[in-house]
Design a protein around this motif. Structure first.
Motif, PDB file in Angstrom:
ATOM      1  N   GLN A 260      -8.140  -2.740   5.431  1.00 34.04           N
ATOM      2  CA  GLN A 260      -7.393  -3.924   5.830  1.00 34.04           C
ATOM      3  C   GLN A 260      -5.932  -3.523   6.027  1.00 34.04           C
ATOM      4  O   GLN A 260      -5.207  -3.240   5.062  1.00 34.04           O
ATOM      5  CB  GLN A 260      -7.512  -5.019   4.756  1.00 34.04           C
ATOM      6  CG  GLN A 260      -8.936  -5.526   4.568  1.00 34.04           C
ATOM      7  CD  GLN A 260      -9.050  -6.432   3.346  1.00 34.04           C
ATOM      8  OE1 GLN A 260      -8.990  -5.963   2.209  1.00 34.04           O
ATOM      9  NE2 GLN A 260      -9.195  -7.731   3.586  1.00 34.04           N
ATOM     10  N   ARG A 262      -1.928  -3.693   7.033  1.00 31.80           N
ATOM     11  CA  ARG A 262      -0.821  -4.625   6.861  1.00 31.80           C
ATOM     12  C   ARG A 262       0.287  -4.272   7.859  1.00 31.80           C
ATOM     13  O   ARG A 262       0.391  -3.108   8.293  1.00 31.80           O
ATOM     14  CB  ARG A 262      -0.299  -4.562   5.423  1.00 31.80           C
ATOM     15  CG  ARG A 262      -1.342  -5.018   4.384  1.00 31.80           C
ATOM     16  CD  ARG A 262      -0.663  -5.263   3.047  1.00 31.80           C
ATOM     17  NE  ARG A 262      -1.610  -5.804   2.078  1.00 31.80           N
ATOM     18  CZ  ARG A 262      -2.284  -5.067   1.184  1.00 31.80           C
ATOM     19  NH1 ARG A 262      -2.082  -3.756   1.142  1.00 31.80           N
ATOM     20  NH2 ARG A 262      -3.122  -5.644   0.348  1.00 31.80           N
ATOM     21  N   SER A 266       1.050  -0.176   5.512  1.00 33.39           N
ATOM     22  CA  SER A 266       0.188   0.066   4.354  1.00 33.39           C
ATOM     23  C   SER A 266      -1.201  -0.518   4.632  1.00 33.39           C
ATOM     24  O   SER A 266      -1.432  -1.169   5.660  1.00 33.39           O
ATOM     25  CB  SER A 266       0.796  -0.560   3.103  1.00 33.39           C
ATOM     26  OG  SER A 266       0.809  -1.983   3.228  1.00 33.39           O
ATOM     27  N   ARG A 268      -5.094  -1.840   2.535  1.00 33.11           N
ATOM     28  CA  ARG A 268      -5.956  -1.999   1.355  1.00 33.11           C
ATOM     29  C   ARG A 268      -7.313  -1.401   1.731  1.00 33.11           C
ATOM     30  O   ARG A 268      -7.994  -1.889   2.639  1.00 33.11           O
ATOM     31  CB  ARG A 268      -6.087  -3.475   0.995  1.00 33.11           C
ATOM     32  CG  ARG A 268      -6.959  -3.756  -0.239  1.00 33.11           C
ATOM     33  CD  ARG A 268      -6.949  -5.265  -0.503  1.00 33.11           C
ATOM     34  NE  ARG A 268      -7.896  -5.683  -1.529  1.00 33.11           N
ATOM     35  CZ  ARG A 268      -7.609  -5.756  -2.834  1.00 33.11           C
ATOM     36  NH1 ARG A 268      -6.392  -5.421  -3.258  1.00 33.11           N
ATOM     37  NH2 ARG A 268      -8.512  -6.164  -3.702  1.00 33.11           N
ATOM     38  N   GLY A 270     -11.115  -0.352   0.795  1.00 35.84           N
ATOM     39  CA  GLY A 270     -12.224  -0.673  -0.097  1.00 35.84           C
ATOM     40  C   GLY A 270     -13.293   0.403  -0.066  1.00 35.84           C
ATOM     41  O   GLY A 270     -13.691   0.882   1.012  1.00 35.84           O
ATOM     42  N   TYR A 329     -10.997  -1.218  -4.894  1.00 30.77           N
ATOM     43  CA  TYR A 329      -9.952  -1.389  -3.887  1.00 30.77           C
ATOM     44  C   TYR A 329      -8.732  -0.581  -4.308  1.00 30.77           C
ATOM     45  O   TYR A 329      -8.320  -0.606  -5.472  1.00 30.77           O
ATOM     46  CB  TYR A 329      -9.590  -2.868  -3.745  1.00 30.77           C
ATOM     47  CG  TYR A 329     -10.666  -3.670  -3.042  1.00 30.77           C
ATOM     48  CD1 TYR A 329     -10.741  -3.678  -1.650  1.00 30.77           C
ATOM     49  CD2 TYR A 329     -11.599  -4.400  -3.773  1.00 30.77           C
ATOM     50  CE1 TYR A 329     -11.728  -4.409  -0.996  1.00 30.77           C
ATOM     51  CE2 TYR A 329     -12.594  -5.132  -3.131  1.00 30.77           C
ATOM     52  CZ  TYR A 329     -12.653  -5.135  -1.744  1.00 30.77           C
ATOM     53  OH  TYR A 329     -13.637  -5.854  -1.097  1.00 30.77           O
ATOM     54  N   GLU A 331      -4.694   0.407  -3.074  1.00 30.15           N
ATOM     55  CA  GLU A 331      -3.565   0.116  -2.207  1.00 30.15           C
ATOM     56  C   GLU A 331      -2.983   1.446  -1.716  1.00 30.15           C
ATOM     57  O   GLU A 331      -2.653   2.322  -2.516  1.00 30.15           O
ATOM     58  CB  GLU A 331      -2.500  -0.683  -2.947  1.00 30.15           C
ATOM     59  CG  GLU A 331      -2.951  -2.052  -3.414  1.00 30.15           C
ATOM     60  CD  GLU A 331      -3.229  -2.998  -2.254  1.00 30.15           C
ATOM     61  OE1 GLU A 331      -2.726  -2.731  -1.125  1.00 30.15           O
ATOM     62  OE2 GLU A 331      -3.961  -3.988  -2.455  1.00 30.15           O
ATOM     63  N   ALA A 341      -6.275  -0.467  -7.315  1.00 26.68           N
ATOM     64  CA  ALA A 341      -5.909  -1.858  -7.566  1.00 26.68           C
ATOM     65  C   ALA A 341      -6.891  -2.558  -8.484  1.00 26.68           C
ATOM     66  O   ALA A 341      -6.520  -3.001  -9.582  1.00 26.68           O
ATOM     67  CB  ALA A 341      -5.792  -2.607  -6.236  1.00 26.68           C
TER      68      ALA A 341
END
Length: 624
Positions: A260, A262, A266, A268, A270, A329, A331, A341
């Motif tokens: 995911q 950003r 950065s 995220r 999984g 997950y 970061e 995370a």
């Protein structure tokens, strides 16, 4: 004076030279002198010494044992007394000796009581002994028939249900083993060769594979009927689009990934692991299946799964489904700094199952180095994960740009044909998957240790890899701890560790609260997994031999290994020891001639031709 005496269970005669109270000095008809105990003398006689035993043996053969047994007294008796009753007069020395020889030679009828005394066997004991004797005679005839058949290249019918045992773990008490052993002695052929000649082992592939099945799957590879657990887990649904990366033949899809992005660069990331621990309860029938098999067994062209196909389909991360998963997950900052995370139990939408054969066309080392911008599915996610994987490798201290290139081999089996392909080890696909698996296994191992929840770890120190219930460093991977947790559909250890992780996520008591609870499955897995890997190596070697013959390769190059006497063939993953190879430094390239292959022993006979270092390395194989 002459004497008949007993010595070491047999009768002898001698002429008395001198006599003391407890012993006699005697001389045999051959002139040999001996000192004997007086207690061993059974009969004194004056008839010719040399003729007594031959005449007694001839006379004794005419004494019918059944009649002797019927007329014998029930109590213990001396042979001289019995001879007098039988003959009806004072017996001659020959008659007495004949009776002694006959009684002594029939232990089933007459028990020996010592010093020429005997006792008739009880009727039931005699019947049992005679029945045993007859059985032994019949068995002897049966063994002789089987030996004759084996020597003629025919398989005795009684061998068929015992073939596996005769080949891999024979019972030496069976008639079939005795016949095979006797045939080996009479023909100077090995048991295997005799059975091959008799048509009992038509396939050398099946011979090796069935040896493994006999040891580890004696009841076959099928599964008992199972009841699938309900997929009604009360879990949140992840808002990700996950994809897996596996080769085309993978059905047990344990892991998938999501990214995911950003706006600040950065992301995220999984790492999603299939969660069969949610439905396989400790001690349940499904758990018993997993702990009996302990791992999926891999080999060229075949595999034996740890779990039934229906259960695998239940929990595999199949595209187009929401699948229960244990997710880690992390970061990842724009500079690729990684911060784990959270670990979550959830339903994960699996959008795609990417396969090596189609993905690697675009996602490969050459394309990455060239900056190829050709679009393909999940290109942005894969490029990000590729950068992340390289950073993770650096962080582990295992990045080495000067590392010699290594290859992995894939075996494609189509009936009797084999194709061996290579792919560079550490290719982008491999690195992405392996680095993320190292990340999740090392992090979860640390997390369990911090919560003082026992787990099974892989550790390495001083070059030795071992399994332990304590979090210890794995030097080879460059991590402080490594708990196998990423393949719960394929390895029982991962399933056990996942149960501990699930309990940790839920804040529940761990199924295995003490390290001792994991000792037995850990020990069993370690031994069994090693055996499974040995089978994989053995069958790969077998198919290498098939490849050499199939392609009619007569000469090929090889690389000298560290021991100086073994070489690894170029182009196929086979190690051999060539004849007549001089002492050469490790890494030297040599040219070999293939002299022949033995499929039964899985052995390739090669002969050293010359050093090949100064020659071109392509082509490295030549056919006939």
């Amino acid at each position: 004076m002459n004497v008949l005496y007993e010595e070491e269970g047999s009768f002898k005669v001698g002429h008395v030279l001198s006599e003391a109270e407890a012993s006699l000095q005697v001389e045999s008809s051959s002139g040999k002198r001996s000192k004997i105990k007086a207690a061993n003398v059974l009969l004194r006689f004056t008839s010719p010494l040399a003729s007594l035993l031959p005449e007694a043996e001839a006379l004794g053969e005419g004494l019918e044992l059944d009649f002797l047994w019927e007329m014998a007294p029930t109590e213990e008796f001396a042979f001289t007394e019995f001879a007098a009753d039988y003959y009806g007069h004072v017996p001659s020395a020959v008659e007495s000796a004949a009776m002694a020889l006959r009684l002594h030679g029939a232990p089933m009828y007459f028990y020996r009581k010592g010093k020429g005394r005997y006792k008739a066997a009880p009727e039931e004991s005699l019947k049992a002994a005679l029945a045993g004797q007859e059985k032994k005679r019949l068995q002897g005839e049966q063994i002789a028939r089987m030996v004759t058949e084996l020597k003629a290249g025919q398989l005795p019918e009684s061998f068929r249900p015992q073939l596996a045992a005769l080949l891999y773990r024979p019972d030496k008490n069976t008639l079939e083993f005795k016949a095979l052993d006797q045939a080996v002695s009479e023909t100077a052929r090995s048991p295997l060769q005799l059975l091959i000649d008799a048509g009992a082992v038509p396939s050398h592939h099946d011979y090796h594979f069935n040896a493994f099945l006999f040891e580890y799957f004696p009841k076959g590879t099928g599964f008992p009927p199972i009841e699938l657990p309900a997929l009604d887990h009360d879990l949140p649904r992840a808002s990700v689009a996950a994809f897996s990366i596996d080769d085309a033949s993978t059905t047990e899809i344990d892991d998938a990934f999501s990214v995911q992005f950003r706006p600040d660069g950065s992301a995220r990331v999984g790492i999603h692991i299939a969660a069969p621990a949610l439905g396989i309860a400790p001690g349940s029938p499904l758990d018993q299946i997993a702990l009996s098999r302990l791992s999926t067994v891999y080999m060229p062209g075949n595999k034996i799964t740890m779990l039934p196909d229906a259960l695998v389909a239940h929990y595999t991360l199949q595209a187009g489904k929401d699948c229960p998963a244990l997710s880690l997950y992390v970061e990842v900052a724009a500079d690729l700094t990684v911060t784990p995370a959270e670990t979550v139990l959830e339903w994960v939408p699996i959008v795609d199952n990417l396969r090596h054969d189609t993905l690697e066309v675009h996602f490969n080392q050459a394309a990455l180095q060239a900056g190829d911008d050709t679009p393909y599915p999940y290109r942005d996610e894969l490029l990000f994960l590729w950068r992340l994987a390289n950073q993770l490798e650096v962080a582990r201290g295992k990045a080495d740009p000067n590392r010699p290139p290594q290859v992995d081999y894939n075996f494609l089996i189509d009936g009797e044909q084999v194709r061996i392909t290579t792919r560079q080890r550490g290719a982008p696909i491999d690195k992405v998957v392996s680095e993320l698996m190292i990340l999740v296994n090392s992090h979860w191992g640390k997390w369990l240790a911090e919560q003082q929840i026992p787990a099974i770890y892989r550790a390495q120190s001083a070059g030795k890899v071992r399994m332990t219930t304590k979090p210890e460093p794995h030097v080879g991977l460059g991590v402080a701890q490594y708990a196998w947790s990423s393949s719960p559909l394929r390895r029982a250890v991962d399933l056990l560790n996942q149960r501990q992780l699930v309990a940790a996520v839920r804040g529940e008591k761990a199924p295995y609260p003490k390290g001792q609870d994991l000792f037995v499955p850990m020990r069993d897995f370690d031994a069994t997994y090693s055996a499974y890997l040995q089978l994989q190596d053995r069958m790969e070697n077998y198919w290498c031999l098939r490849y050499l013959e199939q392609e009619q390769i007569r000469e090929l190059d090889a690389t000298v290994l560290r021991d100086g006497s073994s070489v690894r063939l170029v182009g196929i993953p086979l190690v051999v020891k060539p004849d007549a190879m001089p002492e050469l430094p490790p890494g030297s390239r040599v040219r070999l001639k293939v002299m022949g292959v033995d499929y039964w022993a899985i052995h390739c006979h090669t002969h050293f031709l010359r050093s090949a270092d100064a020659e071109a390395t392509e082509p490295v194989m030549t056919d006939a």
